[in-house]
Design a protein around this motif. Structure first.
Motif, PDB file in Angstrom:
ATOM      1  N   LEU B 162       0.839  -1.202   0.000  1.00 46.25           N
ATOM      2  CA  LEU B 162       0.000   0.000   0.000  1.00 46.25           C
ATOM      3  C   LEU B 162       0.878   1.257   0.000  1.00 46.25           C
ATOM      4  CD1 LEU B 162      -3.085  -0.490   0.175  1.00 46.25           C
ATOM      5  CD2 LEU B 162      -2.981   0.660   2.399  1.00 46.25           C
ATOM      6  N   LYS B 163       1.882   1.157   0.866  1.00 41.13           N
ATOM      7  CA  LYS B 163       2.791   2.293   0.998  1.00 41.13           C
ATOM      8  C   LYS B 163       3.458   2.578  -0.339  1.00 41.13           C
ATOM      9  CE  LYS B 163       5.079   3.352   5.237  1.00 41.13           C
ATOM     10  NZ  LYS B 163       5.987   2.791   6.239  1.00 41.13           N
ATOM     11  N   ILE B 164       3.968   1.493  -0.939  1.00 38.09           N
ATOM     12  CA  ILE B 164       4.644   1.651  -2.233  1.00 38.09           C
ATOM     13  C   ILE B 164       3.708   2.322  -3.218  1.00 38.09           C
ATOM     14  CG2 ILE B 164       5.411   0.333  -4.256  1.00 38.09           C
ATOM     15  CD1 ILE B 164       6.711  -1.619  -2.273  1.00 38.09           C
ATOM     16  N   LYS B 165       2.485   1.846  -3.167  1.00 36.78           N
ATOM     17  CA  LYS B 165       1.518   2.401  -4.112  1.00 36.78           C
ATOM     18  C   LYS B 165       1.350   3.896  -3.890  1.00 36.78           C
ATOM     19  CE  LYS B 165      -1.237  -1.336  -5.554  1.00 36.78           C
ATOM     20  NZ  LYS B 165      -2.275  -2.259  -5.144  1.00 36.78           N
ATOM     21  N   THR B 166       1.224   4.240  -2.576  1.00 44.68           N
ATOM     22  CA  THR B 166       1.028   5.671  -2.282  1.00 44.68           C
ATOM     23  C   THR B 166       2.268   6.458  -2.675  1.00 44.68           C
ATOM     24  OG1 THR B 166       1.758   5.236  -0.026  1.00 44.68           O
ATOM     25  CG2 THR B 166      -0.622   5.355  -0.397  1.00 44.68           C
ATOM     26  N   LEU B 167       3.440   5.838  -2.362  1.00 43.91           N
ATOM     27  CA  LEU B 167       4.679   6.539  -2.694  1.00 43.91           C
ATOM     28  C   LEU B 167       4.812   6.720  -4.196  1.00 43.91           C
ATOM     29  CD1 LEU B 167       7.334   5.090  -0.245  1.00 43.91           C
ATOM     30  CD2 LEU B 167       6.540   7.432  -0.403  1.00 43.91           C
ATOM     31  N   GLN B 168       4.443   5.672  -4.894  1.00 43.99           N
ATOM     32  CA  GLN B 168       4.525   5.759  -6.356  1.00 43.99           C
ATOM     33  C   GLN B 168       3.636   6.876  -6.875  1.00 43.99           C
ATOM     34  OE1 GLN B 168       3.853   1.776  -7.563  1.00 43.99           O
ATOM     35  NE2 GLN B 168       5.976   1.470  -8.224  1.00 43.99           N
ATOM     36  N   SER B 169       2.474   6.899  -6.276  1.00 41.91           N
ATOM     37  CA  SER B 169       1.562   7.957  -6.720  1.00 41.91           C
ATOM     38  C   SER B 169       2.143   9.318  -6.361  1.00 41.91           C
ATOM     39  CB  SER B 169       0.183   7.763  -6.086  1.00 41.91           C
ATOM     40  OG  SER B 169       0.266   7.944  -4.707  1.00 41.91           O
ATOM     41  N   CYS B 170       2.745   9.341  -5.155  1.00 36.16           N
ATOM     42  CA  CYS B 170       3.367  10.585  -4.692  1.00 36.16           C
ATOM     43  C   CYS B 170       4.454  11.010  -5.670  1.00 36.16           C
ATOM     44  CB  CYS B 170       3.968  10.357  -3.313  1.00 36.16           C
ATOM     45  SG  CYS B 170       3.731  11.721  -2.201  1.00 36.16           S
ATOM     46  N   LEU B 171       5.290  10.005  -6.014  1.00 40.64           N
ATOM     47  CA  LEU B 171       6.385  10.269  -6.943  1.00 40.64           C
ATOM     48  C   LEU B 171       5.844  10.809  -8.255  1.00 40.64           C
ATOM     49  CD1 LEU B 171       9.499   9.789  -7.306  1.00 40.64           C
ATOM     50  CD2 LEU B 171       8.848   7.731  -8.532  1.00 40.64           C
ATOM     51  N   LYS B 172       4.793  10.189  -8.663  1.00 39.24           N
ATOM     52  CA  LYS B 172       4.193  10.597  -9.921  1.00 39.24           C
ATOM     53  C   LYS B 172       3.757  12.062  -9.843  1.00 39.24           C
ATOM     54  CE  LYS B 172       1.734   7.905 -13.341  1.00 39.24           C
ATOM     55  NZ  LYS B 172       0.667   6.926 -13.523  1.00 39.24           N
ATOM     56  N   THR B 173       3.087  12.357  -8.726  1.00 42.52           N
ATOM     57  CA  THR B 173       2.623  13.738  -8.585  1.00 42.52           C
ATOM     58  C   THR B 173       3.805  14.686  -8.498  1.00 42.52           C
ATOM     59  OG1 THR B 173       2.467  13.391  -6.211  1.00 42.52           O
ATOM     60  CG2 THR B 173       0.419  13.186  -7.475  1.00 42.52           C
ATOM     61  N   GLU B 174       4.865  14.218  -7.753  1.00 41.31           N
ATOM     62  CA  GLU B 174       6.041  15.076  -7.624  1.00 41.31           C
ATOM     63  C   GLU B 174       6.673  15.316  -8.984  1.00 41.31           C
ATOM     64  OE1 GLU B 174       7.443  16.651  -4.974  1.00 41.31           O
ATOM     65  OE2 GLU B 174       5.681  16.069  -3.831  1.00 41.31           O
ATOM     66  N   LYS B 175       6.742  14.217  -9.727  1.00 36.29           N
ATOM     67  CA  LYS B 175       7.319  14.335 -11.063  1.00 36.29           C
ATOM     68  C   LYS B 175       6.529  15.326 -11.889  1.00 36.29           C
ATOM     69  CE  LYS B 175       9.916  10.190 -12.158  1.00 36.29           C
ATOM     70  NZ  LYS B 175       9.757   8.809 -12.619  1.00 36.29           N
ATOM     71  N   ASP B 176       5.259  15.173 -11.759  1.00 27.79           N
ATOM     72  CA  ASP B 176       4.394  16.107 -12.486  1.00 27.79           C
ATOM     73  C   ASP B 176       4.678  17.529 -12.054  1.00 27.79           C
ATOM     74  OD1 ASP B 176       3.323  14.039 -13.771  1.00 27.79           O
ATOM     75  OD2 ASP B 176       1.399  14.004 -12.699  1.00 27.79           O
ATOM     76  N   GLU B 177       4.821  17.630 -10.720  1.00 27.73           N
ATOM     77  CA  GLU B 177       5.076  18.958 -10.146  1.00 27.73           C
ATOM     78  C   GLU B 177       6.362  19.534 -10.718  1.00 27.73           C
ATOM     79  OE1 GLU B 177       3.729  21.730  -7.049  1.00 27.73           O
ATOM     80  OE2 GLU B 177       2.831  20.085  -8.145  1.00 27.73           O
ATOM     81  N   VAL B 178       7.398  18.660 -10.704  1.00 26.22           N
ATOM     82  CA  VAL B 178       8.699  19.099 -11.210  1.00 26.22           C
ATOM     83  C   VAL B 178       8.573  19.556 -12.656  1.00 26.22           C
ATOM     84  CG1 VAL B 178      10.957  18.238 -11.937  1.00 26.22           C
ATOM     85  CG2 VAL B 178      10.149  17.776  -9.633  1.00 26.22           C
TER      86      VAL B 178
END
Lengths: 455, 599
Positions: B162-178
């Protein structure tokens, strides 16, 4: 080491002639509006000439042949030139209402280059023919003009149509030799290599970019270490033209070689020094213990010696933590990165200063390409300069002490003058035998023990 | 069943008190089962006698016999039947009865044995069963525990997933942010640069306008005011700007560039040559190192021999490459580097082999280490024994000597003899010393004579010098042209300084450096009263001269030269005093040297 008596000076104007014979310094006379210039013999310190200028001198410069002294008064837009051989000869250049922001000699000592306000143009005045010529579109930047070491060529940064150009002039007759566009966003400075064949051009701090042009305008190489963050802060050639040292905002110095123009090495300035072979010298202040019997009237009248603190260097065992000032990220021109680079005269050592470690000078060995020594002072370093003859570094920290480093070791010397002579800046005499120390309103000469050196 | 059957008669046949009590006991819980157990245990109880006696009475012997016979038959013991000894009588024929009894006893014993065995077996079985059960329960526990663990792990895994999933999503959003930020930066940068350009253009326009205005105004103040124009620093006159000038500038520029390139090329060539030399040397040394090894292992294995063939070929190639090195750079370089690489590989292999050998050897050494101590121990013991022996001998010898000493001290005659010997030797030595002393004395006398002679000569010279000085002073006063005199005097002084070893002719060719040096002397030789201070110093020097011994011959020759030089220099008297001093001064040292060389 001996010290001369203290003389008055003003505005930190004090220069030794290129031949090392004369010393000129500004001398204000409070009751009059006129400002005086004193020329002394360096060996005897006797006054040879006194010149009176029209206004407060902003800038002063010896001509290359040590015959003339240029005094610029930027507020009035005036330049006055004095001759040492003929005291009654005079020359006055008035830039008029266009204003004046910078004035300098050409390498032949017969032309004066004045930059007008707003960098409208550079005016070249000839003292031989009274002729005047203009160079338009000079760029207002960190270092827009540079003369080659042999005095043959002048490189001038220009800005036309929102593009950077470099013009190379022959100083002999101000003939435009080359004119080329540079691949910079916003050129910040240019510098000739000491052999006069390569021109280093660097971009403003927004972009890390260093370009190397041949004398004939060909682009030899481009170097960029990274993108996005603030870039180049200072650039210096080694006297042998072999290395180009680039100090940047990421607290590193990168050394380029002169054959492939690629990075040889990079010198980091870490806050914690642990695994190097470098010697870390730390200045330690020691207040002299004052006994009750020392507090006699006699001592109090002397005053200065009572409150002076002794200091000496101690070798710190590694690891060492260096005090770091964190720069304010919201302000422009953050106080971080390597702003000062100086090669010793034999190109063997490089001294650097990182702006967020104000009390530390780093000395790097260019043969072994590693850190040689670190000098940690008790207060911020104001100025450091290499001996023009030997690998010896002098530095000052606006205290009453003078510090010297050489590969053999490090020494701190109290300037033995009364009235708290605080060394604000210093410069070596061209022979390397003496140092000119400048205080706020005084100056003093420091003589090195030459015979000791020869041993 | 049989027992059940047998028990029935007991119950039914007798109304015995004891039995009833037993039956009472046995009957009480559950009738049947307990009865069986009761019957089996019956023979053991004491009361069984009574029961057996109850089984057979006087009246029912034949029935009993019958019954027993039947029983025996059913048991398969049909060999002999118990018979009544007398029909109707109470007696039994003993033999078959005994046999039957014996058989029965045998059977009984066997049964007892098997029973025991079975019981033991049963005990064993039960214990193993218990063990098994325990084991089982333990394993069950374990299973349960591991099951629980498994479920826990599953749970954590799920959480991590679950955590990985959330982190992945987080990463995705961060990437988007970047990405977004980068685009923002880029857009801002472009906007900024655009604005900057606009501003700059404006500024340029303003500047243009300003300069135009300033030019239009004909700014009178803009001026240069020079008293008189200066010459160019190089002394030349300024040139017109012509095409020729520009061409010459170009030429000059290219020349300087060319010079620079040539210089750099030269340095590179030097460096290259140096490196090549090093490479060659390295290669040669490698070949040298590798070849003996391979010859020693010649033919050991096919691999090695192959290698050697290779190396031979290489050696040839190396030689050829050395030759070609100077001819074609590219080709030679390739060859050289290749061969070096091969050699290097071989060397490395060799080194590795050596390394492994060394490690093996070390291992062996380490294994040997265990044995060593004993040997060393023994050695040590032996050594110590020897030492002790030596010490003993030494002590013995000392004792002997002491004894002897004591003995000889009483022997006066021998002592006198020895003393005589010593005095004779001493006399000889004294004589020798006396002779030496005499010689020295003679030398000293001779030297003293020399000194007196020298002193006389010096007195004479001093007088001459005084005269010279007087005449020179007179001249000086008469001439009254101090500057020219000084110069000449200084030059001559320099020459005289030069004439330490050289001939007079040589003096003419004095270098500038010497002149410069001599000028410092010249300041002393000016006609000042202080000059006279130099005179006493010379006399002092002469005085000191006496302290130095010398041989008269060399002295004389030098003296002669002095005289000559003074006569030659007579022409310019001005220089004389000083030159004399210097000559004297210098000749002292030379004399000293002569003396050294003579003795």
């Amino acid at each position: 080491m001996n010290f001369s008596e203290v003389f008055k000076q003003t505005n930190q104007l004090c220069k030794v002639s290129p031949d090392g014979k004369y010393l000129v310094s500004g001398l204000p006379i409070c009751t009059q509006t006129k400002y005086r210039l004193v020329v002394r013999d360096v060996s005897t310190l006797q006054i040879l000439q006194l010149y009176t200028c029209l206004d407060q001198i902003s800038h002063m410069e010896w001509s290359s042949d040590s015959l003339f002294i240029l005094c610029a008064m930027y507020k009035r837009g005036l330049v006055q030139v004095w001759s040492l051989e003929q005291p009654d000869w005079h020359c006055k250049i008035d830039e008029g209402s266009i204003g004046l922001v910078s004035s300098r000699w050409s390498p032949d000592g017969r032309h004066i280059l004045n930059t007008t306000e707003f960098h409208l143009r550079v005016t070249v005045w000839s003292l031989c023919t009274k002729a005047v010529s203009y160079i338009k579109y000079p760029k207002a930047c960190q270092k827009g003009i540079d003369f080659s070491r042999d005095g043959c060529y002048m490189a001038l940064a220009e800005r036309r149509d929102c593009k950077d150009y470099v013009s190379v002039f022959v100083c002999d007759d101000w003939h435009l030799l080359r004119h080329f566009e540079t691949e910079t966003q916003d050129l910040a400075g240019l510098e000739w290599s000491p052999n006069g064949c390569v021109l280093a051009v660097w971009d403003s701090c927004l972009e890390y970019k260093v370009l190397l042009y041949s004398l004939d305008g060909r682009l030899l190489s481009t170097y960029s270490a990274y993108e996005w963050s603030l870039g180049v802060k200072s650039v210096t050639w080694s006297p042998s033209s072999q290395f180009l040292a680039i100090g940047s905002y990421d607290e590193k110095v990168r050394i380029l070689n002169h054959i492939t123009w690629k990075k040889i090495t990079q010198f980091d300035h870490p806050a914690a020094i642990n695994n190097t072979k470098a010697v870390v010298y730390k200045e330690v202040e020691k207040r002299p213990a004052v006994g009750s019997d020392d507090l006699s009237l006699h001592n109090i009248t002397i005053g200065t010696t009572l409150f002076n603190t002794q200091s000496k260097y101690e070798i710190c065992p590694l690891p060492v933590q260096i005090p770091v000032v964190k720069p304010d990220p919201d302000r422009a021109n953050p106080k971080i990165g390597v702003s000062t680079l100086a090669f010793s005269s034999d190109s063997r050592y490089l001294a650097t200063r990182n702006d967020n470690m104000t009390t530390v000078v780093w000395v790097w060995d260019m043969q072994k390409m590693n850190l040689e020594a670190v000098l940690e002072q008790t207060s911020a370093i104001r100025c450091f300069q290499w001996d023009p003859r030997r690998p010896r570094l002098a530095l000052c920290t606006a205290t009453t002490k003078l510090y010297l480093w050489s590969p053999a070791g490090c020494v701190s010397v109290q300037v033995p003058t009364e009235g708290g002579f605080q060394v604000q800046s210093l410069s070596w005499h061209c022979s390397g035998d003496s140092l000119i120390l400048l205080g706020k309103e005084q100056l003093c000469l420091c003589y090195m023990d030459t015979d000791q050196d020869e041993k | 069943m049989g027992e059940w059957w047998t028990s029935v008669p007991t119950e039914t046949s007798m109304g015995n008190y004891e039995i009833s009590s037993i039956s009472h006991v046995t009957m009480s819980p559950s009738r049947q089962n307990n009865l069986v157990s009761m019957c089996s245990s019956l023979p053991l109880s004491k009361s069984s006698y009574n029961v057996i006696s109850a089984f057979c009475t006087e009246d029912n012997i034949p029935q009993c016999i019958l019954y027993i016979n039947q029983e025996l038959a059913s048991l398969g013991l049909s060999c002999a039947c118990i018979e009544a000894s007398s029909p109707g009588g109470a007696g039994l024929s003993t033999v078959p009865a005994m046999n039957a009894m014996y058989e029965l006893l045998q059977i009984h014993r066997r049964n007892m044995c098997t029973l025991e065995e079975l019981e033991r077996e049963q005990l064993k079985k039960s214990s193993t069963l218990e063990h098994m059960q325990m084991n089982n329960s333990r394993l069950k526990d374990q299973l349960e525990f591991s099951m629980r663990e498994k479920s826990g792990l599953h749970e954590t895994e799920r959480q991590l997933q679950l955590k990985i999933k959330t982190l992945q999503s987080c990463l995705k959003t961060e990437k988007d942010e970047v990405q977004k930020l980068q685009s923002i930066i880029a857009s801002r940068a472009s906007q900024y640069s655009h604005d900057a350009k606009r501003k700059e253009r404006e500024a340029a326009k303003l500047k243009e306008r300003l300069s135009q205005l300033l030019v239009d105004r004909k700014d009178k103040k803009l001026a240069i005011d020079v008293l008189n124009c200066l010459g160019r620093s190089d002394g030349k006159r300024s040139h017109w700007k012509t095409a020729k000038a520009t061409a010459s500038h170009e030429g000059e520029m290219y020349k300087s560039l060319l010079n620079d390139y040539e210089a750099s090329q030269r340095s590179l060539m030097l460096e290259n040559a140096e490196l090549k030399k090093v490479l060659q040397q390295m290669k040669r040394e490698m070949i040298h190192i590798l070849s003996p090894r391979q010859s020693s292992t010649k033919g050991a294995t096919a691999d090695d021999s192959q290698e050697q063939v290779d190396s031979d070929g290489e050696e040839k190639m190396g030689d050829s490459s050395r030759e070609t090195l100077d001819q074609s750079c590219e080709h030679a370089r390739e060859q050289l580097t290749n061969s070096i690489r091969q050699q290097w590989r071989k060397l490395r292999n060799h080194m590795e082999k050596l390394d492994s050998q060394a490690s093996q050897a070390q291992n062996q050494l380490e294994s040997n280490k265990e044995a060593i101590p004993r040997e060393t121990h023994e050695d040590e013991m032996e050594r110590m024994r020897c030492e002790v022996q030596q010490c003993k001998e030494f002590i013995h010898a000392q004792q002997q000597l002491l004894q002897q000493q004591l003995n000889t001290s009483f022997d006066d005659e021998t002592a006198a003899l020895l003393n005589d010997c010593y005095t004779l030797e001493e006399k000889e030595r004294l004589k020798e010393e006396w002779r030496l002393f005499e010689e020295q004395k003679k030398n000293f006398e001779r030297e003293r004579k020399n000194f007196t002679e020298a002193a006389i000569r010096l007195g004479r010279e001093k007088k001459a010098f005084e005269e010279d000085r007087a005449s020179w002073l007179k001249n000086q006063f008469l001439n009254m042209t101090p500057f020219t005199d000084r110069r000449r005097c200084s030059s001559s002084d320099g020459q005289s300084a030069l004439s330490i070893r050289s001939e007079p002719e040589m003096r003419m060719s004095s270098t500038k450096a010497e002149l410069a040096k001599s000028s410092t002397y010249a300041t002393f030789s000016t006609p000042k009263p202080t000059q006279s201070a130099a005179v006493p110093s010379t006399t002092e020097l002469y005085r000191t001269l006496r302290l130095i011994p010398d041989s008269s011959s060399s002295r004389h020759s030098n003296r002669g030269r002095w005289q000559e030089s003074s006569t030659i220099d007579d022409g310019d008297n001005r220089a004389k005093s000083k030159s004399r001093v210097r000559c004297g001064d210098l000749s002292i040292f030379s004399l000293g040297e002569d003396e050294n060389s003579l003795t």
